[in-house]
Design a protein around this motif. Structure first.
Motif, PDB file in Angstrom:
ATOM      1  N   VAL A 144     -13.290   0.620  -0.531  1.00  0.00           N
ATOM      2  CA  VAL A 144     -13.087  -0.031  -1.830  1.00  0.00           C
ATOM      3  C   VAL A 144     -12.052   0.753  -2.617  1.00  0.00           C
ATOM      4  N   THR A 145     -10.944   0.110  -2.917  1.00  0.00           N
ATOM      5  CA  THR A 145      -9.834   0.773  -3.583  1.00  0.00           C
ATOM      6  C   THR A 145      -9.113  -0.206  -4.512  1.00  0.00           C
ATOM      7  N   ILE A 146      -8.145   0.301  -5.228  1.00  0.00           N
ATOM      8  CA  ILE A 146      -7.363  -0.522  -6.164  1.00  0.00           C
ATOM      9  C   ILE A 146      -5.922  -0.595  -5.674  1.00  0.00           C
ATOM     10  N   SER A 147      -5.402  -1.802  -5.680  1.00  0.00           N
ATOM     11  CA  SER A 147      -4.015  -2.016  -5.238  1.00  0.00           C
ATOM     12  C   SER A 147      -3.270  -2.845  -6.285  1.00  0.00           C
ATOM     13  N   SER A 148      -1.967  -2.982  -6.079  1.00  0.00           N
ATOM     14  CA  SER A 148      -1.127  -3.731  -7.005  1.00  0.00           C
ATOM     15  C   SER A 148      -0.457  -4.902  -6.294  1.00  0.00           C
ATOM     16  N   MET A 149      -0.341  -5.998  -7.021  1.00  0.00           N
ATOM     17  CA  MET A 149       0.342  -7.165  -6.468  1.00  0.00           C
ATOM     18  C   MET A 149       1.841  -6.921  -6.320  1.00  0.00           C
ATOM     19  N   SER A 150       2.340  -5.832  -6.870  1.00  0.00           N
ATOM     20  CA  SER A 150       3.758  -5.515  -6.722  1.00  0.00           C
ATOM     21  C   SER A 150       4.059  -4.925  -5.346  1.00  0.00           C
ATOM     22  N   GLU A 151       3.005  -4.558  -4.609  1.00  0.00           N
ATOM     23  CA  GLU A 151       3.196  -4.039  -3.253  1.00  0.00           C
ATOM     24  C   GLU A 151       3.626  -5.188  -2.338  1.00  0.00           C
ATOM     25  N   GLU A 152       4.614  -4.935  -1.538  1.00  0.00           N
ATOM     26  CA  GLU A 152       5.210  -5.969  -0.704  1.00  0.00           C
ATOM     27  C   GLU A 152       4.184  -6.633   0.226  1.00  0.00           C
ATOM     28  N   TYR A 153       3.291  -5.861   0.759  1.00  0.00           N
ATOM     29  CA  TYR A 153       2.305  -6.404   1.702  1.00  0.00           C
ATOM     30  C   TYR A 153       1.474  -7.512   1.064  1.00  0.00           C
ATOM     31  N   TYR A 154       1.045  -7.277  -0.193  1.00  0.00           N
ATOM     32  CA  TYR A 154       0.197  -8.270  -0.861  1.00  0.00           C
ATOM     33  C   TYR A 154       1.014  -9.408  -1.457  1.00  0.00           C
ATOM     34  N   THR A 155       2.253  -9.125  -1.796  1.00  0.00           N
ATOM     35  CA  THR A 155       3.123 -10.198  -2.288  1.00  0.00           C
ATOM     36  C   THR A 155       3.359 -11.237  -1.190  1.00  0.00           C
ATOM     37  N   LYS A 156       3.574 -10.768   0.017  1.00  0.00           N
ATOM     38  CA  LYS A 156       3.857 -11.674   1.144  1.00  0.00           C
ATOM     39  C   LYS A 156       2.604 -12.401   1.652  1.00  0.00           C
ATOM     40  N   SER A 157       1.477 -11.741   1.573  1.00  0.00           N
ATOM     41  CA  SER A 157       0.261 -12.346   2.130  1.00  0.00           C
ATOM     42  C   SER A 157      -0.572 -13.116   1.091  1.00  0.00           C
ATOM     43  N   PHE A 158      -0.123 -13.131  -0.170  1.00  0.00           N
ATOM     44  CA  PHE A 158      -0.874 -13.825  -1.223  1.00  0.00           C
ATOM     45  C   PHE A 158      -0.969 -15.318  -0.925  1.00  0.00           C
ATOM     46  N   ALA A 159      -2.177 -15.886  -1.143  1.00  0.00           N
ATOM     47  CA  ALA A 159      -2.399 -17.320  -0.883  1.00  0.00           C
ATOM     48  C   ALA A 159      -2.680 -18.100  -2.154  1.00  0.00           C
ATOM     49  N   GLN A 160      -3.631 -17.614  -2.966  1.00  0.00           N
ATOM     50  CA  GLN A 160      -3.973 -18.327  -4.204  1.00  0.00           C
ATOM     51  C   GLN A 160      -4.823 -17.454  -5.115  1.00  0.00           C
ATOM     52  N   ALA A 161      -4.949 -17.920  -6.368  1.00  0.00           N
ATOM     53  CA  ALA A 161      -5.787 -17.241  -7.356  1.00  0.00           C
ATOM     54  C   ALA A 161      -6.802 -18.229  -7.903  1.00  0.00           C
TER      55      ALA A 161
END
Length: 236
Positions: free
Chosen positions: A214-231
């Protein structure tokens, strides 16, 4: 002893004045003739010459001393007239008071508490199917956090993505859910995170990962920007 000294002085004055043709019969008479004066201060005795104007009498000096003491006491006991100013401490709720949440209001109280409870799990190791502090996966973190508030969500991230209202990424607030497609072969939602903060356009979220737990990440990270699907917004 004091009385004896007074009588002796009186006799001495009487005898000395008799030599000049006058007889003093009382202390009052001696005072009237300017031959004797006394002070109200204990132990103070003053014998003057025939001219009473040469110096102040003991009584006058005593009054001055009393007056001086009175003024001194007044200055000590004089009440403070200056207003007492109590500084008002302005209470501001920021990220230190509510984890990463800084836009606190009564309207989003539940969302904030959900975020706070999710933050309590930070550092818990990853465990497939886990829903406790002994270990949890991404959907287990979201499932357990909402369950604390008697909000029932499906167990998998894929099913959780079907709950609530889908919103734009630019509209997310703390408490909203973010869904991702991290498996390139299946191309279906398989990961979920909970938004903890939105500051200056940067979106932070808490989730559980294989490597960090369990950790905290940012949507500015490329990995999560590319894999984002919906909110999705679960709570309005």
């Amino acid at each position: 002893m004091k009385k004896l000294v007074s009588i002796s002085l009186f006799l001495l004055l009487a005898l000395s004045w008799k030599a000049s043709g006058q007889i003093i019969t009382s202390k009052e008479e001696a005072v009237e003739k300017g031959l004797y004066s006394y002070s109200e201060v204990p132990g103070s005795l003053d014998i003057t010459s025939g001219s009473s104007g040469s110096q102040s009498s003991g009584t006058e000096r005593s009054k001055k001393k009393k007056k001086h003491r009175s003024k001194k006491n007044e200055s000590v006991n004089e009440p403070t007239t200056q207003p007492v100013t109590v500084a008002k401490k302005e209470i501001e709720l920021d990220e230190n008071d509510y984890g990463f949440v800084s836009d606190f209001s009564l309207e989003n109280y539940t969302q904030i508490q959900i975020v706070n409870n999710a933050m309590d799990f930070e550092g818990v190791r990853y465990r497939t199917g886990g829903t406790t502090k002994d270990g949890m996966d991404c959907s287990g973190l979201v499932f357990t956090t909402f369950k604390i508030f008697d909000i029932s969500l499906p167990r998998s991230s894929y099913e959780q993505a079907k709950v609530g209202e889908e919103i734009k990424l630019s509209e997310v607030k703390p408490g909203d859910l973010l869904f991702f497609k991290t498996n390139r072969r299946k191309k279906t939602i398989n990961h979920v995170g909970l938004v903890t903060s939105v500051e200056n356009g940067e979106i932070l979220f808490i989730h559980s990962t294989l490597s960090l737990g369990v950790t905290i990440s940012s949507m500015s990270e490329e990995y999560y920007t590319k894999s984002f699907a919906q909110a999705n917004r679960i709570l309005n």
